[in-house]
Scaffold this active site. Structure first.
Site, mmCIF file in Angstrom:
data_model
loop_
_atom_site.group_PDB
_atom_site.id
_atom_site.type_symbol
_atom_site.label_atom_id
_atom_site.label_comp_id
_atom_site.label_asym_id
_atom_site.label_seq_id
_atom_site.Cartn_x
_atom_site.Cartn_y
_atom_site.Cartn_z
ATOM 1 N N ARG A 107 3.014 -9.049 7.468
ATOM 2 C CA ARG A 107 1.955 -8.071 7.413
ATOM 3 C C ARG A 107 0.836 -8.313 8.059
ATOM 4 O O ARG A 107 0.077 -9.332 8.094
ATOM 5 C CB ARG A 107 1.523 -8.075 5.733
ATOM 6 C CG ARG A 107 0.318 -7.151 5.459
ATOM 7 C CD ARG A 107 0.159 -6.971 4.231
ATOM 8 N NE ARG A 107 0.870 -6.231 3.360
ATOM 9 C CZ ARG A 107 1.017 -5.607 2.216
ATOM 10 N NH1 ARG A 107 -0.167 -5.590 1.489
ATOM 11 N NH2 ARG A 107 1.969 -4.714 1.798
ATOM 12 N N HIS A 134 4.911 1.402 6.996
ATOM 13 C CA HIS A 134 5.026 0.564 5.772
ATOM 14 C C HIS A 134 6.615 0.724 5.371
ATOM 15 O O HIS A 134 6.741 1.408 4.258
ATOM 16 C CB HIS A 134 4.261 0.764 4.649
ATOM 17 C CG HIS A 134 4.047 -0.063 3.506
ATOM 18 N ND1 HIS A 134 4.593 -1.560 3.569
ATOM 19 C CD2 HIS A 134 3.606 -0.303 2.284
ATOM 20 C CE1 HIS A 134 4.817 -2.279 2.694
ATOM 21 N NE2 HIS A 134 3.822 -1.477 1.841
ATOM 22 N N ASP A 225 -1.545 8.142 -1.850
ATOM 23 C CA ASP A 225 -1.860 6.690 -1.746
ATOM 24 C C ASP A 225 -3.327 6.709 -1.826
ATOM 25 O O ASP A 225 -4.278 7.730 -1.650
ATOM 26 C CB ASP A 225 -1.240 6.135 -0.166
ATOM 27 C CG ASP A 225 -1.688 4.822 -0.060
ATOM 28 O OD1 ASP A 225 -1.936 3.961 -0.938
ATOM 29 O OD2 ASP A 225 -1.180 4.246 1.164
#
Ligand code: CP
Ligand code: NVA
Length: 308
Positions: A107, A134, A225
């Site tokens: 990440r 993602h 989100d």
């Protein structure tokens, strides 16, 4: 050996096989304690490195638990504690880690870091989130949708809010899994036009509708989100809140979708900003199934990467 870098660059048949295998592995574990080993132990004798240059709860724990359930061992590494965070090149880090471990999940911030890691590693590399995409999250989301409502092909998915990294991977998934995609949000936060065009070229509808109520009309799935992502400057917070407030997912907006429409959010959420608690905890919400399914989806991704 295969890297899992993005949904749009992975073969659709492979993506479908991963979703189906994830579902089968999840079914096979029903009733077992979380720490129980799977009957199959394809990662036995394998070591997985999980590198984090940004915070994480779900990605960190689900990859760690998933690798262990498959019989593997893991190490969680913080980017800032590695020489990577103190000037060692990504290429050298990739070549060194490849001498110790069988699989790398990273990440990071810039997509270029992920791509360089993949270029120089001699073991598979998995994208655990960059500023741009993602993919592991959206594999879990496709699994979640299909568990609740059957095939996602041909459905209408509406993204409301910031056209960010999670949104980008949803657009990639639209093209690869064959569902229609509508983005609703302010023009300054649109997703990359190239991603929308690429989805259209794969034969699905990918459109922008500025009016959130119109956008959500007839939706099978409504997704949002956080309004400020980890890579966004905190100085942007107030402006983004003002821009994005009309795109909040609340009960009035959900009422415009189909009665059985699902609500998703990758989490972590800022309750009563991008989505109200009434929606997040309401009957259409599957947010905690999404979080659980990170585990199952990523087990299938790790197996695919290693060809096991
Ligand atoms: N959804 C997600 O990736 O969560 P974490 O940041 O907690 O890993
Ligand atoms: N868009 C969010 C997702 C977190 C899982 C971020 O990048 O911070």
């Amino acid at each position: 050996m295969s890297h899992f870098l993005d949904i749009n660059t992975t073969d659709p048949a492979a993506l479908r096989a991963m979703i189906d295998q994830a579902r089968a592995m999840k079914d096979a574990r029903r009733g077992q304690p979380k720490g129980a080993s799977d009957a199959d132990q394809p990662l036995a004798g394998r070591m997985v490195a999980l590198i984090f240059e940004k915070p994480s709860t779900r990605t960190r724990v689900s990859f760690d638990v998933g690798a262990r359930q498959l019989g593997g061992q893991t190490m969680v590494l913080s980017g800032s504690d590695m020489q990577l965070g103190h000037g060692e090149t990504i290429a050298d880090t990739a070549r060194v880690l490849s001498r110790y471990v069988d699989l790398i999940m990273i990440r990071t911030f810039e997509e270029a870091t992920l791509l360089e890691m993949a270029e120089y590693a001699s073991v598979p590399v998995i994208n655990g989130l960059t500023n741009r995409t993602h993919p592991c999250q959206i594999m879990a989301d496709v699994l979640t949708y299909e568990e609740h409502r059957g095939p996602i092909r041909g459905r209408k998915v509406v993204w409301t809010g910031d056209g960010n990294n999670v949104c980008a991977s949803f657009i990639h998934a639209a093209g690869q899994f064959g569902f229609d995609f509508t983005f609703t949000g302010p023009p300054t936060l649109d997703p990359e036009p190239g991603f929308m065009e690429e989805a259209r070229q794969k034969g699905v509808t990918a459109v922008i509708e500025r009016d959130p109520a119109k956008a959500v009309d007839g939706a099978d799935l409504v997704v949002t989100d956080t309004w400020v992502s980890m890579h966004d400057p905190q100085s942007a917070r107030e402006r983004r809140h003002n821009q994005l407030r009309p795109y909040q997912v609340n009960e009035a907006l959900m009422a415009r979708a189909k009665p059985d429409a699902l609500f998703m959010h990758c989490l972590p959420a800022h309750r009563d900003d991008e989505a109200t608690s009434a929606v997040m905890d309401g009957p259409n919400s599957v947010i905690f199934d999404e979080a659980e399914n990170r585990l199952h989806a990523q087990k299938a991704i790790m197996r695919w990467c290693l060809g096991i």
